[in-house]
Design an enzyme around this catalytic site. Structure first.
Site, mmCIF file in Angstrom:
data_model
loop_
_atom_site.group_PDB
_atom_site.id
_atom_site.type_symbol
_atom_site.label_atom_id
_atom_site.label_comp_id
_atom_site.label_asym_id
_atom_site.label_seq_id
_atom_site.Cartn_x
_atom_site.Cartn_y
_atom_site.Cartn_z
ATOM 1 N N TRP A 325 -9.317 2.967 -42.655
ATOM 2 C CA TRP A 325 -8.731 2.293 -41.484
ATOM 3 C C TRP A 325 -8.783 0.776 -41.679
ATOM 4 O O TRP A 325 -7.863 0.055 -41.302
ATOM 5 C CB TRP A 325 -9.511 2.680 -40.208
ATOM 6 C CG TRP A 325 -9.012 1.994 -38.979
ATOM 7 C CD1 TRP A 325 -8.040 2.422 -38.134
ATOM 8 C CD2 TRP A 325 -9.461 0.738 -38.447
ATOM 9 N NE1 TRP A 325 -7.848 1.522 -37.114
ATOM 10 C CE2 TRP A 325 -8.717 0.467 -37.285
ATOM 11 C CE3 TRP A 325 -10.421 -0.201 -38.842
ATOM 12 C CZ2 TRP A 325 -8.897 -0.675 -36.514
ATOM 13 C CZ3 TRP A 325 -10.594 -1.348 -38.084
ATOM 14 C CH2 TRP A 325 -9.842 -1.573 -36.935
ATOM 15 N N HIS A 326 -9.888 0.297 -42.301
ATOM 16 C CA HIS A 326 -10.035 -1.149 -42.466
ATOM 17 C C HIS A 326 -9.031 -1.728 -43.448
ATOM 18 O O HIS A 326 -8.637 -2.883 -43.313
ATOM 19 C CB HIS A 326 -11.456 -1.488 -42.911
ATOM 20 C CG HIS A 326 -12.441 -1.450 -41.781
ATOM 21 N ND1 HIS A 326 -13.062 -0.291 -41.377
ATOM 22 C CD2 HIS A 326 -12.867 -2.412 -40.939
ATOM 23 C CE1 HIS A 326 -13.850 -0.555 -40.352
ATOM 24 N NE2 HIS A 326 -13.746 -1.826 -40.053
ATOM 25 N N GLY A 327 -8.666 -0.966 -44.435
ATOM 26 C CA GLY A 327 -7.700 -1.522 -45.373
ATOM 27 C C GLY A 327 -7.384 -0.560 -46.491
ATOM 28 O O GLY A 327 -8.159 0.348 -46.790
#
Lengths: 477, 280
Positions: A325-327
């Site tokens: 989700w973060h990257g």
């Protein structure tokens, strides 16, 4: 538009005055103003991506209405899938397309094949991970009949694009935020004042702590191959406070601004670096995302039910998804995997719910055991931040290799013309302020708030970073 | 609060010992200096005034400032004149900076405490769109230039901390080398002209100061080395030292000499000055 920018300094008072002076007691007018203001706020950054928010809003609004109209489970499920596919599809195209393509090409190259598939030049729309998760929570909750769908498009569109938390959260649940658009909001000076206190504290966290640390972190991570162990250690330490100050600062700004308009957003950070184990850390760090994953991924997977192996599997899935989700980078996956590794022993030994209260509520200082627990947890978290901060896995491993093999702990003068340990004093002051206020929402609250606020403003002016200020880190997610 | 902070910072910077080259020039008065070296970090970290003084027996100062551009050199000359400092020859380091007529952030930072000084005020007014904000909004100049003038510098000024290098000499050495196989690149084009250089020449002529342009060394693996010959067409009396050293051991990085290289280079410059003086 950045919260700590001149345009926002003009934008906020205008919207605030129109909201409370011109449209006071006019609920629809206030919601419409918030919607327009939110679109201006977002469009200021890049108006081309406004269409995505509008589309996402319309799809989920219609899906909600249709779920209410059709009672057959099969149709409702199809509608839920439509919403999931649309929202996750948006994320897939804008955030993960290149990552999967590049990983595929690398993988088949490893086995000696060639691929003509090439990555695309895609710009990541700011805040896409936040607003898609927010709208998803709406359709999932409507499907599960936890909430009723809204019939008012303005209210729903304002809920999706609410400017204080649009680009970096907190990720609000429809059940918590949407009803607030439907009730009449009255001006309450005490609430507005507490919002301003949060804004000032958020600015302190961002401009004094995060941006000061960023100067050192950037200098250390960009030249890690030539620095000694102490500098590399400080690099990880400073990044831990950079990302905390940056994200907690943004969250406090968002909560404070929302409060000025009569809205209550959830607390996103609760003094996470005083956690005694990694499980407690995740109850205090990015709370809105952690609880989102708990409710919409972990529990549907079985959660804490089933065998220990199933529970461990669920923990790993949640942390890997959280990393992704973060990257779209392997560094984030490893970061998530590390946290799953740190969490697993606690789960196996049934210690993951041991520390659920605020540390040391009755006395001023922790005992030696608690100090060891806090320092240990902070060290594990900071170690994982090295992966989060690095550009790629190779850089992470080289950085860690330098950290543990150099064994030179001399104070070093960095390329930014500052010594590697110079920020320790400022961070110590910050930690003391946080420790003393660990039972409060923020340090400005309580008695003598005017004096505390003056002191914090003075510190922002004197110690704040202005010439080298950084974008909020979580804007890229 | 802003008025108070502005007053406090300005007073401290006005009364403290000089901690940068601009405040150092302002602390000098009616002196004679034989050779002044102007330039960016490629002078600041490269010209050891003591070496040149010991060989030539003349008074030398290195006024190079990290990141400085040609317009900053002109200001330095004006400041020297303002302090009634007589200069025989000014050596100006020039390379890719020829393509730039702007001023540097670092030099501008150092000017901010003295924005009410008429010379500095008019210099900033002509060049900075934010001049009125910088001059009239209290404390604004210290916020905008906080990296060089913020609390850290304010505190060091209060306690009278000396800068890391000797301002009387002006040389700030770099030690070692950041890595092996150094590489760099010069621009592949050159501007038609640089108006600031014409201004410098005119200003120096009025004050009877001789101007000598030189190009400091770059490492062997520098792309577009022919930039020096293009530059020589623009500045015929340019002394080209750009390929003086072929070995990387003399360099900290491709465009900056380390202490060993700087000392060797300063010797070479000193002997060239002696040779020129003998010929004259």
């Amino acid at each position: 538009m950045l919260f700590n920018s001149i345009p926002f300094l003009v934008f906020l008072p205008i919207v605030f005055c129109l909201y409370w002076l011109v449209l006071n007691n006019k609920l629809t007018g206030q919601n419409l103003l918030l919607l327009i203001a939110s679109y201006v706020f977002y469009g200021w950054w890049d108006y081309r991506f406004l269409g995505l928010i509008v589309l996402s809003t319309l799809v989920d609004f219609v899906v909600g209405l249709l779920m209410n109209r059709f009672h057959k489970e099969k149709i409702r499920k199809r509608l839920l899938w439509l919403s999931l596919l649309f929202n996750l599809g948006l994320l897939g195209v804008f955030k993960y397309f290149n990552f999967f393509i590049e990983s595929w090409v690398e993988a088949i190259k490893y086995f000696g094949f060639k691929s003509d598939v090439s990555s695309l030049n895609i710009i990541l729309p700011v805040g896409i991970s936040f607003y898609t998760f927010q709208t998803l929570s709406y359709t999932i909750d409507v499907y599960n009949k936890k909430i009723k769908p809204t019939f008012n498009l303005i209210d729903f569109a304002a809920f999706v694009s609410f400017f204080p938390q649009l680009v970096a959260g907190p990720i609000e649940r429809a059940s918590q935020l949407l009803p607030q658009f439907k009730i009449k909001r009255t001006f309450d000076f005490t609430v507005v004042k507490s919002g301003i206190h949060l804004i000032v504290w958020g600015l302190f966290q961002k401009m004094v702590i995060a941006d000061s640390c960023a100067t050192y972190t950037n200098a250390i991570f960009s030249n890690y191959e030539n620095l000694n162990s102490l500098s590399l250690l400080m690099g990880g330490f400073y990044f831990a406070f950079q990302i905390y100050g940056d994200f907690a600062g943004y969250s406090n700004l968002a909560i404070g601004i929302a409060r000025m308009f009569g809205f209550n957003l959830m607390i996103n950070f609760n003094y996470p670096y005083f956690s005694r184990d990694v499980a407690e850390f995740w109850r205090r760090w990015h709370i809105s995302l952690t609880t989102w994953f708990r409710d919409y991924v972990y529990i549907p997977l079985g959660g804490s039910r089933g065998s220990k192996q199933q529970q461990i599997r669920n923990v790993f899935i949640v942390f890997f998804v959280s990393g992704l989700w973060h990257g779209a980078n392997w560094t984030f996956l490893i970061w998530g995997g590390l946290h799953a590794l740190f969490f697993t022993p606690l789960l196996v030994l049934n210690l993951n719910k041991k520390n659920t209260t605020t540390i040391v509520t009755n006395k001023g200082l922790p005992n030696p055991k608690e100090i060891i627990q806090i320092v240990g947890t902070f060290s594990l978290v900071s170690f994982s931040w090295i992966f989060f901060r690095s550009k790629n896995l190779s850089e992470s491993f080289k950085y860690i290799n330098g950290l543990f093999t150099n064994f030179n702990f001399k104070i070093e003068y960095l390329s930014i013309e500052r010594y590697n340990i110079e920020l320790l004093l400022l961070i110590s002051v910050f930690l003391i302020i946080e420790w003393v206020n660990r039972n409060n929402e923020h340090p400005i609250s309580g008695k003598l708030s005017y004096i505390k606020m003056t002191g914090i403003i003075l510190m922002i002016l004197v110690f704040g970073v202005y010439s080298d200020h950084q974008n909020f880190i979580y804007f890229q997610f | 609060m802003l008025f108070l902070l502005d007053y406090l910072y300005t007073s401290v910077y006005a009364k403290s010992i000089p901690r940068n080259k601009i405040s150092y020039i302002r602390s000098l008065n009616e002196e004679f200096i034989d050779y002044v070296f102007l330039g960016s970090s490629r002078v600041h970290n490269t010209i050891d005034s003591d070496v040149i003084e010991s060989i030539t027996g003349k008074k030398v100062i290195n006024l190079g400032i990290q990141g400085a551009k040609i317009d900053d050199y002109l200001l330095m000359l004006k400041l020297l004149n303002n302090q009634k400092i007589k200069v025989k020859t000014v050596f100006i380091q020039i390379d890719y900076v020829f393509n730039n007529e702007g001023t540097s952030m670092i030099s501008k930072s150092y000017l901010m405490p003295y924005i009410r000084d008429s010379l500095i005020s008019s210099h900033i007014k002509e060049r900075d769109l934010d001049y009125y904000k910088l001059k009239f909004i209290p404390f604004y100049r210290y916020l905008v230039y906080d990296y060089k003038l913020g609390f850290r510098e304010f505190f060091n000024s209060i306690i009278g901390k000396k800068p890391k290098f000797n301002l009387e000499n002006g040389y700030n050495p770099l030690f070692g080398s950041i890595n092996t196989n150094l590489k760099s690149s010069l621009p592949d084009y050159i501007k038609k002209d640089n108006k600031i250089i014409l201004e410098i020449n005119k200003f120096a002529k009025e004050l009877n100061i001789e101007v000598s342009y030189f190009m400091a060394p770059f490492c062997f693996n520098t792309a577009n080395k022919d930039f020096s010959s293009k530059l020589k067409e623009k500045i015929p009396n340019l002394i080209d030292y750009s390929q003086l050293f072929l070995e990387d051991t003399y360099f900290f990085n491709c465009s900056h000499l380390n202490d060993k290289g700087a000392k060797e280079f300063s010797k070479r410059v000193a002997f060239d000055i002696l040779k020129k003086n003998q010929n004259n």
